[in-house]
Design a protein around this motif. Structure first.
Motif, PDB file in Angstrom:
ATOM      1  N   LEU A 174       0.873  -1.173   0.000  1.00  0.00           N
ATOM      2  CA  LEU A 174       0.000   0.000   0.000  1.00  0.00           C
ATOM      3  C   LEU A 174       0.909   1.221   0.000  1.00  0.00           C
ATOM      4  N   ALA A 175       0.824   2.011  -1.067  1.00  0.00           N
ATOM      5  CA  ALA A 175       1.792   3.101  -1.241  1.00  0.00           C
ATOM      6  C   ALA A 175       1.090   4.454  -1.267  1.00  0.00           C
ATOM      7  N   PRO A 176       1.192   5.219  -0.151  1.00  0.00           N
ATOM      8  CA  PRO A 176       0.632   6.572  -0.156  1.00  0.00           C
ATOM      9  C   PRO A 176       1.377   7.449  -1.158  1.00  0.00           C
ATOM     10  N   THR A 177       0.685   8.439  -1.653  1.00  0.00           N
ATOM     11  CA  THR A 177       1.260   9.358  -2.630  1.00  0.00           C
ATOM     12  C   THR A 177       2.628   9.854  -2.167  1.00  0.00           C
ATOM     13  N   GLY A 178       3.629   9.721  -3.027  1.00  0.00           N
ATOM     14  CA  GLY A 178       4.957  10.250  -2.724  1.00  0.00           C
ATOM     15  C   GLY A 178       5.816   9.347  -1.872  1.00  0.00           C
ATOM     16  N   SER A 179       5.306   8.199  -1.473  1.00  0.00           N
ATOM     17  CA  SER A 179       6.110   7.338  -0.595  1.00  0.00           C
ATOM     18  C   SER A 179       7.106   6.528  -1.422  1.00  0.00           C
ATOM     19  N   ALA A 180       8.194   6.161  -0.783  1.00  0.00           N
ATOM     20  CA  ALA A 180       9.181   5.301  -1.425  1.00  0.00           C
ATOM     21  C   ALA A 180       8.835   3.849  -1.119  1.00  0.00           C
ATOM     22  N   VAL A 181       8.941   2.999  -2.127  1.00  0.00           N
ATOM     23  CA  VAL A 181       8.632   1.582  -1.929  1.00  0.00           C
ATOM     24  C   VAL A 181       9.923   0.792  -2.006  1.00  0.00           C
ATOM     25  N   ALA A 182      10.297   0.192  -0.884  1.00  0.00           N
ATOM     26  CA  ALA A 182      11.543  -0.573  -0.840  1.00  0.00           C
ATOM     27  C   ALA A 182      11.323  -1.954  -1.443  1.00  0.00           C
ATOM     28  N   LYS A 183      12.371  -2.501  -2.015  1.00  0.00           N
ATOM     29  CA  LYS A 183      12.340  -3.878  -2.515  1.00  0.00           C
ATOM     30  C   LYS A 183      12.235  -4.829  -1.323  1.00  0.00           C
ATOM     31  N   LEU A 184      11.380  -5.824  -1.433  1.00  0.00           N
ATOM     32  CA  LEU A 184      11.143  -6.740  -0.316  1.00  0.00           C
ATOM     33  C   LEU A 184      11.679  -8.122  -0.660  1.00  0.00           C
ATOM     34  N   PRO A 185      12.505  -8.700   0.210  1.00  0.00           N
ATOM     35  CA  PRO A 185      12.985 -10.064  -0.061  1.00  0.00           C
ATOM     36  C   PRO A 185      11.811 -11.052  -0.077  1.00  0.00           C
ATOM     37  N   SER A 186      11.895 -12.049  -0.950  1.00  0.00           N
ATOM     38  CA  SER A 186      10.776 -12.990  -1.074  1.00  0.00           C
ATOM     39  C   SER A 186      10.867 -14.138  -0.064  1.00  0.00           C
ATOM     40  N   GLU A 187      11.882 -14.074   0.809  1.00  0.00           N
ATOM     41  CA  GLU A 187      11.933 -15.056   1.896  1.00  0.00           C
ATOM     42  C   GLU A 187      12.086 -14.335   3.229  1.00  0.00           C
ATOM     43  N   SER A 188      11.448 -14.903   4.271  1.00  0.00           N
ATOM     44  CA  SER A 188      11.599 -14.367   5.614  1.00  0.00           C
ATOM     45  C   SER A 188      12.970 -14.747   6.170  1.00  0.00           C
ATOM     46  N   HIS A 189      13.436 -14.002   7.170  1.00  0.00           N
ATOM     47  CA  HIS A 189      14.705 -14.344   7.816  1.00  0.00           C
ATOM     48  C   HIS A 189      14.521 -15.510   8.775  1.00  0.00           C
ATOM     49  N   HIS A 190      13.315 -15.622   9.350  1.00  0.00           N
ATOM     50  CA  HIS A 190      13.040 -16.688  10.314  1.00  0.00           C
ATOM     51  C   HIS A 190      11.849 -17.502   9.830  1.00  0.00           C
ATOM     52  N   MET A 191      11.767 -18.712  10.347  1.00  0.00           N
ATOM     53  CA  MET A 191      10.661 -19.589   9.966  1.00  0.00           C
ATOM     54  C   MET A 191       9.318 -18.894  10.198  1.00  0.00           C
ATOM     55  N   ASN A 192       8.450 -18.924   9.201  1.00  0.00           N
ATOM     56  CA  ASN A 192       7.111 -18.347   9.343  1.00  0.00           C
ATOM     57  C   ASN A 192       6.279 -19.168  10.326  1.00  0.00           C
ATOM     58  N   PRO A 193       5.311 -18.510  10.995  1.00  0.00           N
ATOM     59  CA  PRO A 193       4.534 -19.235  12.011  1.00  0.00           C
ATOM     60  C   PRO A 193       3.639 -20.328  11.434  1.00  0.00           C
ATOM     61  N   LEU A 194       3.297 -21.262  12.312  1.00  0.00           N
ATOM     62  CA  LEU A 194       2.260 -22.249  12.010  1.00  0.00           C
ATOM     63  C   LEU A 194       0.904 -21.556  12.008  1.00  0.00           C
TER      64      LEU A 194
END
Ligand SMILES: [Cu+2]
Length: 464
Positions: free
Chosen positions: A308-328
């Motif tokens: 969700l990008a408000p007007t004028g906001s910068a959108v950072a690149k997001l890694p497609s993997e988490s650093h830690h195991m995702n929850p159950l």
């Protein structure tokens, strides 16, 4: 790496985002059915062309939006080269219009069409998907949004997000390999991902090449233009065939207001578990900065998302993997949910115990006690699921909305919904009113479990 979007890109993204919101016609829609065409299309997934299916109106809109109180008036056209049929997941139509081939009507052959028309009273976030074979894994699914006319006064932007799991291997080959070898032949090595957080039995019995949010991976996510300080209603649909997710809002606090399209007592949330076929509606307010809305694959590292990008906001690149195991994805949320309008107080006339059974090695699944799924119109019915397998099963009843009344033996006055996750080796009890006579599919919504036998039919006395 940071990328700033041009105004033009943002507008293009916004148009894509509101696609399903821009459908509703004038009152004349009551006479003219909306055409929904089942067709193939090509997606770019991780740089490779993927042939998938979809459900579109002639103007390209995916799925359908209507208002509560209107008729659901739809003409389904089969433009595929194979038979198909669409089910309206979460709606409560007359049973002959429920879209389950072989049970409620025959599948549509290529080139055939069929008209549906019935009243829709309740608003909510629903969806449509093929109930034929394994076509749902081919992405033959789309949003089905029933807006609440009283919400038109609310100044908020609707953002619909549909999640998928995707493999380049055809689903029929995958099912065969699961049955033949007892494991998914396309499975990637899990060795690098195993760790302390991994449950004794991995909840993911299939591996996938990609996880999609509105048909895109997190490498190239949908950027939804929103107003700075604006209010957003997320309508999130887990249309994956075999994957549970956790919705992750990061540092942003949202308000969970509905599950499976039915209002719950609002609850402040940053993470929300979302089992296969379930939906959640979350309200939030964005500030000046971009808000990534991530979807974390259960007990794994993979994730997908939108921004969700408000007007004028910068959108950072997001890694497609988490650093830690995702929850159950468990029952912690289910135990806390409370429906805004619970079922009326009434004694249960008939309890039906169902055993969820399976053989992982042979990849056979089933429902013990399904023969007793016979009710009379007007009864209050209770169903107790006893899961005798080491996997959780998202159980879905067609044509009704049920209330969750117990989780692992502890009584709750829970949510009213259409799909509930029965935890591994655990139990869940639900009650519902038998107020929609017919023959109704009652099944695990894990597509491969259903295909391998975890499917039953709820029968009303006197209907055949
Ligand atoms: Cu299952």
């Amino acid at each position: 790496m940071t990328m700033t979007l041009s105004r033009r890109q943002m507008l293009a993204a916004a148009c894509a985002a509101v696609g399903v919101g821009a459908v509703r016609g004038p009152a004349s829609a009551a006479t003219e059915p909306v055409r929904l065409r089942c067709q193939s299309r090509i997606l770019d997934i991780k740089g490779k062309a993927a042939k998938v299916y979809g459900v579109h109106q002639p103007n390209g809109t995916s799925g359908l939006t209507l208002a509560a109180g209107e008729d659901f008036a739809v003409r389904v056209e089969n433009a595929l080269a194979e038979p198909t049929l669409l089910h309206w997941h979460g709606l409560t139509p007359p049973w002959r219009q429920d879209g389950v081939p072989g049970l409620t009507q025959p599948a549509l052959n290529p080139g055939e069409s069929f008209d549906y028309r019935f009243a829709v009273a309740q608003p909510g976030t629903f969806w449509m998907h093929s109930h034929n074979g394994l076509q749902e894994q081919m992405l033959l699914a789309a949003p089905l949004i029933v807006e609440d006319p009283t919400d038109s006064a609310v100044d908020e932007q609707q953002v619909v997000v549909m999640l998928h799991d995707f493999s380049f291997t055809p689903p029929s080959e995958r099912l065969t390999s699961l049955g033949a070898g007892g494991h998914d032949m396309s499975m990637h090595s899990m060795a690098g991902h195993a760790g302390m957080d991994m449950p004794a039995h991995n909840p993911n019995d299939l591996q996938f090449d990609a996880f999609l949010a509105n048909d895109r991976t997190l490498d190239d996510p949908q950027i939804v233009a929103v107003e700075r300080g604006g209010r957003v209603r997320l309508r999130i649909i887990n249309a994956a065939a075999a994957t549970n997710f956790t919705v992750d809002l990061g540092d942003t606090e949202g308000l969970l207001v509905a599950v499976d399209g039915v209002p719950v007592v609002p609850m402040a949330v940053r993470q929300v578990p979302l089992a296969i076929a379930q939906r959640v509606d979350i309200r939030l307010t964005v500030g000046a900065g971009a808000v990534p809305v991530l979807f974390l694959r259960e007990a794994a590292l993979e994730r997908t998302g939108i921004v969700l990008a408000p007007t004028g906001s910068a959108v950072a690149k997001l890694p497609s993997e988490s650093h830690h195991m995702n929850p159950l994805v468990g029952t912690a949320l289910e135990e806390r949910l409370q429906a805004v309008v619970p079922l009326p107080q009434k004694p249960v006339d008939r309890w039906i115990p169902l055993g969820l059974v399976g053989d992982m090695a042979a990849y056979r699944w089933g429902i013990d006690g399904a023969d007793a799924l016979m009710v009379r119109a007007g009864e209050r019915v209770g169903v107790r699921f006893d899961n005798q397998t080491p996997m959780a099963h998202p159980m879905h009843l067609h044509g009704h909305r049920f209330q969750v009344v117990a989780v692992n033996g502890a009584a709750v006055a829970g949510g009213v919904r259409d799909t509930v996750l029965v935890p591994a080796n655990g139990s869940v009890s639900i009650v519902f009113d038998a107020d929609n006579a017919g023959l109704w599919a009652f099944h695990c919504h894990h597509l491969y479990h259903m295909a391998a036998g975890m499917m039953a039919v709820l029968r009303y006395d006197g209907v055949s």
